[in-house]
Write an enzyme that holds these catalytic residues in place. Structure first.
Site, mmCIF file in Angstrom:
data_model
loop_
_atom_site.group_PDB
_atom_site.id
_atom_site.type_symbol
_atom_site.label_atom_id
_atom_site.label_comp_id
_atom_site.label_asym_id
_atom_site.label_seq_id
_atom_site.Cartn_x
_atom_site.Cartn_y
_atom_site.Cartn_z
ATOM 1 N N TYR A 111 23.990 11.395 43.079
ATOM 2 C CA TYR A 111 24.520 10.041 42.885
ATOM 3 C C TYR A 111 25.430 10.103 41.659
ATOM 4 O O TYR A 111 24.983 10.479 40.571
ATOM 5 C CB TYR A 111 23.388 9.045 42.619
ATOM 6 N N PRO A 169 23.451 0.103 50.372
ATOM 7 C CA PRO A 169 22.789 1.369 50.704
ATOM 8 C C PRO A 169 22.431 2.248 49.503
ATOM 9 O O PRO A 169 21.769 3.269 49.671
ATOM 10 C CB PRO A 169 23.800 2.079 51.610
ATOM 11 N N TYR A 171 12.207 4.592 44.430
ATOM 12 C CA TYR A 171 13.031 5.407 45.329
ATOM 13 C C TYR A 171 12.193 6.019 46.447
ATOM 14 O O TYR A 171 12.602 6.025 47.608
ATOM 15 C CB TYR A 171 13.731 6.498 44.514
ATOM 16 N N LYS A 183 17.303 1.819 51.190
ATOM 17 C CA LYS A 183 16.114 1.032 51.518
ATOM 18 C C LYS A 183 16.156 0.277 52.849
ATOM 19 O O LYS A 183 15.108 -0.159 53.335
ATOM 20 C CB LYS A 183 15.847 0.001 50.396
ATOM 21 N N HIS A 200 12.910 16.371 50.468
ATOM 22 C CA HIS A 200 13.491 16.495 49.129
ATOM 23 C C HIS A 200 12.497 16.058 48.061
ATOM 24 O O HIS A 200 11.919 14.979 48.161
ATOM 25 C CB HIS A 200 14.764 15.643 49.024
HETATM 26 P P1 RFL Z 1 20.183 -2.723 63.377
HETATM 27 O O1 RFL Z 1 20.146 -1.223 63.224
HETATM 28 O O2 RFL Z 1 21.414 -3.417 63.033
HETATM 29 O O3 RFL Z 1 19.800 -3.015 64.900
HETATM 30 C C1 RFL Z 1 19.923 -4.299 65.457
HETATM 31 C C2 RFL Z 1 20.125 -4.154 66.956
HETATM 32 O O4 RFL Z 1 20.212 -5.470 67.531
HETATM 33 C C3 RFL Z 1 21.288 -5.495 68.464
HETATM 34 N N1 RFL Z 1 21.767 -6.871 68.600
HETATM 35 C C4 RFL Z 1 21.491 -7.650 69.662
HETATM 36 N N2 RFL Z 1 20.773 -7.436 70.769
HETATM 37 C C5 RFL Z 1 20.707 -8.447 71.667
HETATM 38 N N3 RFL Z 1 21.331 -9.651 71.502
HETATM 39 C C6 RFL Z 1 22.057 -9.906 70.400
HETATM 40 N N4 RFL Z 1 22.660 -11.084 70.233
HETATM 41 C C7 RFL Z 1 22.168 -8.886 69.413
HETATM 42 N N5 RFL Z 1 22.787 -8.802 68.219
HETATM 43 C C8 RFL Z 1 22.536 -7.578 67.744
HETATM 44 C C9 RFL Z 1 22.326 -4.550 67.855
HETATM 45 O O5 RFL Z 1 23.228 -4.072 68.831
HETATM 46 C C10 RFL Z 1 21.428 -3.458 67.284
HETATM 47 O O6 RFL Z 1 21.207 -2.415 68.207
HETATM 48 O O7 RFL Z 1 19.000 -3.421 62.558
HETATM 49 P P2 RFL Z 1 17.518 -2.917 62.227
HETATM 50 O O8 RFL Z 1 16.850 -2.403 63.465
HETATM 51 O O9 RFL Z 1 16.901 -3.989 61.451
HETATM 52 O O10 RFL Z 1 17.711 -1.617 61.306
HETATM 53 C C11 RFL Z 1 18.256 -1.717 60.018
HETATM 54 C C12 RFL Z 1 19.037 -0.441 59.647
HETATM 55 O O11 RFL Z 1 19.963 -0.147 60.676
HETATM 56 C C13 RFL Z 1 19.764 -0.600 58.295
HETATM 57 O O12 RFL Z 1 18.962 -1.287 57.384
HETATM 58 C C14 RFL Z 1 20.144 0.764 57.684
HETATM 59 O O13 RFL Z 1 21.123 1.412 58.454
HETATM 60 C C15 RFL Z 1 20.651 0.608 56.239
HETATM 61 N N6 RFL Z 1 21.060 1.888 55.616
HETATM 62 C C16 RFL Z 1 20.122 2.755 55.067
HETATM 63 N N7 RFL Z 1 18.811 2.457 55.141
HETATM 64 C C17 RFL Z 1 17.867 3.348 54.680
HETATM 65 O O14 RFL Z 1 16.657 3.043 54.731
HETATM 66 N N8 RFL Z 1 18.210 4.577 54.139
HETATM 67 C C18 RFL Z 1 19.533 4.955 54.046
HETATM 68 O O15 RFL Z 1 19.807 6.085 53.614
HETATM 69 C C19 RFL Z 1 20.544 4.009 54.480
HETATM 70 N N9 RFL Z 1 21.854 4.343 54.409
HETATM 71 C C20 RFL Z 1 22.409 2.240 55.548
HETATM 72 C C21 RFL Z 1 22.780 3.482 54.926
HETATM 73 C C22 RFL Z 1 23.417 1.406 56.060
HETATM 74 C C23 RFL Z 1 24.734 1.775 55.956
HETATM 75 N N10 RFL Z 1 25.699 0.887 56.509
HETATM 76 C C24 RFL Z 1 26.686 1.283 57.425
HETATM 77 C C25 RFL Z 1 25.507 -0.533 56.355
HETATM 78 C C26 RFL Z 1 24.103 3.851 54.812
HETATM 79 C C27 RFL Z 1 25.089 2.988 55.301
HETATM 80 C C28 RFL Z 1 26.519 3.419 55.107
HETATM 81 C C1 PHB Z 2 22.715 8.853 53.615
HETATM 82 O O1 PHB Z 2 22.278 10.020 53.772
HETATM 83 O O2 PHB Z 2 23.524 8.346 54.392
HETATM 84 C C2 PHB Z 2 22.279 8.098 52.416
HETATM 85 C C3 PHB Z 2 21.336 8.663 51.563
HETATM 86 C C4 PHB Z 2 20.949 7.983 50.418
HETATM 87 C C5 PHB Z 2 21.511 6.755 50.138
HETATM 88 C C6 PHB Z 2 22.428 6.176 51.017
HETATM 89 C C7 PHB Z 2 22.820 6.861 52.153
HETATM 90 O O3 PHB Z 2 21.157 6.112 49.004
#
Ligand code: RFL
Ligand code: PHB
Length: 389
Positions: A200, A292, A384, A296, A72
């Protein structure tokens, strides 16, 4: 068992760190509490910075993202009934890629399997020990038997609710937190996205985001009260609410369909400092959380493990501790800028309970300034697409 780096958590941070270390010839073991399928079922991030994609390329796990990811060059901001495009590529020469976290995780899991590296899924009671000595170790329980891994370093990549940060003495760690008074209700549906770029939306009824996973699969979010239950949101109510927040053109072209996933996520900003405790490091969501809105979270996990892996490479190859000594300060400098950006995007786009009509008009004035001032939009765009690392 013995390894150089014991990695706790097989999310994007742990898996990417494992591959980067492997590329530098540093052996590592990953311990994950859940099954691989469970980790893959969590629908989360969707937007990758170029720097994150470059790291996937570096570890040989980027080919499918380049084939299937959507590049994008712009995004849209909607407010006051109309939509305004912000060009990402013009001011920065950069773009972002839409490629789901589930796909990133799958590609990294496959790369790890192909390299024959050791991962232990369904590891219970994972506990880091003695990381304030030169002989750290990690214990875990598998099939009722307790095992121990002796290591040089521990990498806590176990997310916000993990055990690594929880193992640190409270007096050794300082935390900063802001909890927002709303959540995001998200759905995934097998429908074409309403528009080719992300929208957004700032609306009097609350924030909305139109995003996607492919040209056949859409992801939509609406701001909702924190204590809402998913049962209160049948598909029809979700689509009606989303439509009420969209501009007329988007409303008319929105294709609706059954949801294939639906969940509510709370919004939080959180930072724990420092990111190193003796021979244990924290990376990714284990040490910081952002709402989110700025997309980031996963991208910060990637830059953290880039800094950490290069520090560890320096330690083993050059017998120098300079890189690991600098890790926490270097990573936190980038983390805080993303925390600031995500907080700012969240503040500008959401409806806050106490903002009143004055607050709404201030948000609209800020958005109007953003879309009409090159200086203002360039600042948004620079953050961004991702600050350099
Ligand atoms: P994770 O993905 O939470 O993985 C951690 C892993 O550790 C395991 N774990 C354990 N393992 C062993 N022993 C224990 N005691 C443990 N406790 C936990 C867990 O099972 C898991 O597998 O962390 P990590 O690797 O640091 O990754 C971070 C990302 O997952 C997170 O920052 C993103 O999902 C945030 N996020 C977004 N980030 C972006 O860069 N771009 C996006 O578009 C974006 N959109 C989002 C998001 C997060 C969202 N939610 C649900 C919070 C959209 C949403 C809706
Ligand atoms: C997503 O695709 O889930 C998404 C994209 C951009 C954002 C947050 C979530 O800022």
């Amino acid at each position: 068992m013995r390894t150089k780096v014991a990695i706790i958590g097989a999310g994007p941070a742990g898996l990417l760190l494992g591959q980067l270390l492997h590329g530098y010839g540093i052996d590592n073991v990953i311990l994950e509490r859940q099954t691989g399928d469970y980790v893959l079922s969590r629908i989360r991030a969707g937007l990758l910075e170029e720097g994150t994609v470059a790291l996937l390329d570096k570890v040989g796990a980027g080919a499918r993202a380049h084939r299937e990811g959507l590049v994008h060059h712009g995004l849209e901001l909607a407010f006051g009934g109309s939509r305004h495009r912000i060009d990402l590529h013009g001011p920065t020469g950069k773009s972002v890629m839409i490629y789901g976290q589930t796909e990133v995780t799958l590609d990294l899991m496959n790369a790890r399997k192909a390299a024959g590296l050791h991962s232990i899924y369904r590891a219970g009671d994972v506990t880091p020990h003695d990381f304030d000595t030169d002989h750290p170790r990690v214990t875990y329980v598998k099939d009722g038997v307790t095992h121990e891994i002796a290591c040089d370093f521990i990498a806590g990549c176990d997310g916000f609710h993990g055990v690594s940060r929880a193992s640190i003495k409270p007096e050794a760690i300082k935390t900063y937190e802001r909890v927002y008074p709303f959540g995001w209700l998200g759905i995934l549906s097998e429908t074409p996205p309403v528009s080719p770029e992300l929208i957004y939306v700032n609306h009097e009824r609350g924030f909305a985001l139109c995003t996607m996973r492919s040209m056949r699969r859409s992801r939509y979010y609406v701001q909702c009260p924190l204590d809402d239950d998913i049962e209160q949101w049948p598909d029809k109510r979700f689509w009606d609410e989303l439509k009420s927040r969209l501009d007329e053109r988007a409303r008319d072209s929105l294709v609706t369909g059954p949801s294939i996933e639906k969940s509510i996520a709370p919004l939080r900003s959180f930072v724990a400092e420092p990111m190193r405790f003796g021979r244990m490091f924290l990376a990714g969501d284990a040490s910081h959380i952002v709402p989110p809105t700025g997309a980031k979270g996963l991208n910060l996990a990637a830059s953290d493990v880039h800094y950490l892996s290069s520090g560890l490479r320096e330690y083993y190859d050059e017998k120098s501790s300079a890189g690991i000594d600098a890790y926490s300060a270097k990573a936190l400098a980038r983390v805080w800028k993303a925390v600031r950006f995500s907080w700012w995007m969240t503040s500008m786009l959401h409806k806050f309970p106490d903002q009143g009509e004055f607050g709404q008009r201030i948000q609209e004035a800020e958005l109007d300034y953003l879309v009409s001032s090159k200086a203002a939009s360039t600042s948004l765009v620079e953050n961004y697409v991702g600050l350099p690392f």
